[in-house]
Enzyme design. Sequence first.
Site, PDB file in Angstrom:
ATOM      1  N   ASN A 292       6.187  -1.207   9.700  1.00  0.00           N
ATOM      2  CA  ASN A 292       6.167  -0.222   8.610  1.00  0.00           C
ATOM      3  C   ASN A 292       5.066  -0.590   7.626  1.00  0.00           C
ATOM      4  O   ASN A 292       4.771  -1.767   7.427  1.00  0.00           O
ATOM      5  CB  ASN A 292       7.526  -0.248   7.896  1.00  0.00           C
ATOM      6  CG  ASN A 292       7.576   0.710   6.710  1.00  0.00           C
ATOM      7  OD1 ASN A 292       7.241   1.887   6.825  1.00  0.00           O
ATOM      8  ND2 ASN A 292       7.975   0.206   5.552  1.00  0.00           N
TER       9      ASN A 292
ATOM     10  N   GLY B 156       0.365  12.162   6.345  1.00  0.00           N
ATOM     11  CA  GLY B 156      -0.143  11.477   7.532  1.00  0.00           C
ATOM     12  C   GLY B 156      -1.544  10.901   7.412  1.00  0.00           C
ATOM     13  O   GLY B 156      -2.259  10.814   8.410  1.00  0.00           O
ATOM     14  N   THR B 157      -1.942  10.458   6.206  1.00  0.00           N
ATOM     15  CA  THR B 157      -3.275   9.833   6.130  1.00  0.00           C
ATOM     16  C   THR B 157      -3.291   8.498   6.883  1.00  0.00           C
ATOM     17  O   THR B 157      -4.323   8.120   7.441  1.00  0.00           O
ATOM     18  CB  THR B 157      -3.753   9.616   4.663  1.00  0.00           C
ATOM     19  OG1 THR B 157      -2.918   8.669   4.024  1.00  0.00           O
ATOM     20  CG2 THR B 157      -3.795  10.914   3.888  1.00  0.00           C
ATOM     21  N   ASN B 158      -2.168   7.793   6.903  1.00  0.00           N
ATOM     22  CA  ASN B 158      -2.126   6.556   7.695  1.00  0.00           C
ATOM     23  C   ASN B 158      -2.206   6.862   9.190  1.00  0.00           C
ATOM     24  O   ASN B 158      -2.864   6.139   9.937  1.00  0.00           O
ATOM     25  CB  ASN B 158      -0.866   5.752   7.370  1.00  0.00           C
ATOM     26  CG  ASN B 158      -1.026   4.920   6.116  1.00  0.00           C
ATOM     27  OD1 ASN B 158      -1.769   3.948   6.103  1.00  0.00           O
ATOM     28  ND2 ASN B 158      -0.362   5.321   5.037  1.00  0.00           N
TER      29      ASN B 158
ATOM     30  N   LYS C 139      22.217  10.645  14.047  1.00  0.00           N
ATOM     31  CA  LYS C 139      21.752  10.328  15.413  1.00  0.00           C
ATOM     32  C   LYS C 139      20.222  10.337  15.517  1.00  0.00           C
ATOM     33  O   LYS C 139      19.676  10.258  16.617  1.00  0.00           O
ATOM     34  CB  LYS C 139      22.316  11.364  16.423  1.00  0.00           C
ATOM     35  CG  LYS C 139      23.817  11.410  16.478  1.00  0.00           C
ATOM     36  CD  LYS C 139      24.336  10.335  17.425  1.00  0.00           C
ATOM     37  CE  LYS C 139      25.837  10.230  17.401  1.00  0.00           C
ATOM     38  NZ  LYS C 139      26.363   8.888  17.220  1.00  0.00           N
TER      39      LYS C 139
ATOM     40  N   HIS D  63       4.115  -0.297   3.635  1.00  0.00           N
ATOM     41  CA  HIS D  63       4.728  -0.023   2.320  1.00  0.00           C
ATOM     42  C   HIS D  63       3.650  -0.175   1.241  1.00  0.00           C
ATOM     43  O   HIS D  63       2.870  -1.130   1.280  1.00  0.00           O
ATOM     44  CB  HIS D  63       5.895  -0.990   2.069  1.00  0.00           C
ATOM     45  CG  HIS D  63       6.581  -0.704   0.770  1.00  0.00           C
ATOM     46  ND1 HIS D  63       7.451   0.358   0.614  1.00  0.00           N
ATOM     47  CD2 HIS D  63       6.486  -1.300  -0.442  1.00  0.00           C
ATOM     48  CE1 HIS D  63       7.861   0.394  -0.645  1.00  0.00           C
ATOM     49  NE2 HIS D  63       7.300  -0.597  -1.306  1.00  0.00           N
TER      50      HIS D  63
HETATM   51  C1  GAR Z   1       1.975   5.776   2.126  1.00  0.00           C
HETATM   52  O1  GAR Z   1       1.477   5.354   0.879  1.00  0.00           O
HETATM   53  C2  GAR Z   1       3.023   4.810   2.616  1.00  0.00           C
HETATM   54  O2  GAR Z   1       2.741   3.468   2.325  1.00  0.00           O
HETATM   55  C3  GAR Z   1       4.231   5.293   1.867  1.00  0.00           C
HETATM   56  O3  GAR Z   1       4.156   6.685   1.937  1.00  0.00           O
HETATM   57  C4  GAR Z   1       2.777   7.077   1.973  1.00  0.00           C
HETATM   58  C5  GAR Z   1       2.580   7.996   3.144  1.00  0.00           C
HETATM   59  O4  GAR Z   1       1.269   8.496   3.129  1.00  0.00           O
HETATM   60  N1  GAR Z   1       5.439   4.773   2.392  1.00  0.00           N
HETATM   61  C6  GAR Z   1       6.479   4.461   1.638  1.00  0.00           C
HETATM   62  O5  GAR Z   1       6.492   4.596   0.425  1.00  0.00           O
HETATM   63  C7  GAR Z   1       7.666   3.902   2.404  1.00  0.00           C
HETATM   64  N2  GAR Z   1       8.550   3.195   1.534  1.00  0.00           N
HETATM   65  P1  GAR Z   1       0.650   9.204   4.395  1.00  0.00           P
HETATM   66  O6  GAR Z   1       1.676  10.232   4.894  1.00  0.00           O
HETATM   67  O7  GAR Z   1      -0.582   9.862   3.848  1.00  0.00           O
HETATM   68  O8  GAR Z   1       0.353   8.154   5.421  1.00  0.00           O
END
Ligand code: GAR
Length: 205
Positions: free
Chosen positions: A105, A12-14, A65, A107
């Site tokens: 999203n 969850g850093t984003n 679901k 990516h």
């Molecule tokens: C992030 O790098 C995100 O872009 C990637 O997972 C990581 C989650 O990091 N998403 C994907 O690869 C989706 N295809 P986070 O939990 O620290 O935000």
Amino acid sequence: MYKIAVLISGGGTNLQSIIDKVKAGYLDCKIEIVISDNEKAYGIERAKENDIYAVALSKKQYGDKLSDEILKISQERNVDLIVTAGFLSIIKGDLLKKFKNRIINIHPSLIPSFCGKGMYGLNVHEAAIEYGVKISGCTVHFVDEGTDTGPIIIQKSVPVFAEDTAEELQKRVLEKEHEALPEAIKLIETGKVKVHERKVIIENN
Ligand code: GAR
């Protein structure tokens, strides 16, 4: 107030970057709910530490679901925008229809490179390094029926060095993700984003 739901599966850093931008006043919205498909996701702790309502929906319990449950919760809580940030389940069915152009999203590559099925987390960066690209980055896009195929809102690039490990590249790209995702949310919440077929048009000022 503009309400967003953030969907996560891991660290969850984003999510944290959105929390920080709300606190700083850069984003004028409320994180109405954090939904995780993994009850052990550290992102749930981040939500709780910041008094954000968080739920874990187990894939075992909801199976096919899961998207329907996310739709139900999002409608009950009057969510305007759904943000998938490291969410590893597929979004499908009515959720896609009812929230058309209202799910985004992030990516960790420059789509259409290194995306699609199986391309998540470190896999993406390993593939980019193995291919030998000189530039990688991140993409924020709308979510449609495909995997990483929806209209692109923002891309940010980083250099890739010959000696990079996947972890080093991931760290460099994550820094850009933490800028790009709040930027995309701000553009959408302020009504500056229009979608014409595959093209996203961003209004200046
Ligand atoms: C992030 O790098 C995100 O872009 C990637 O997972 C990581 C989650 O990091 N998403 C994907 O690869 C989706 N295809 P986070 O939990 O620290 O935000």
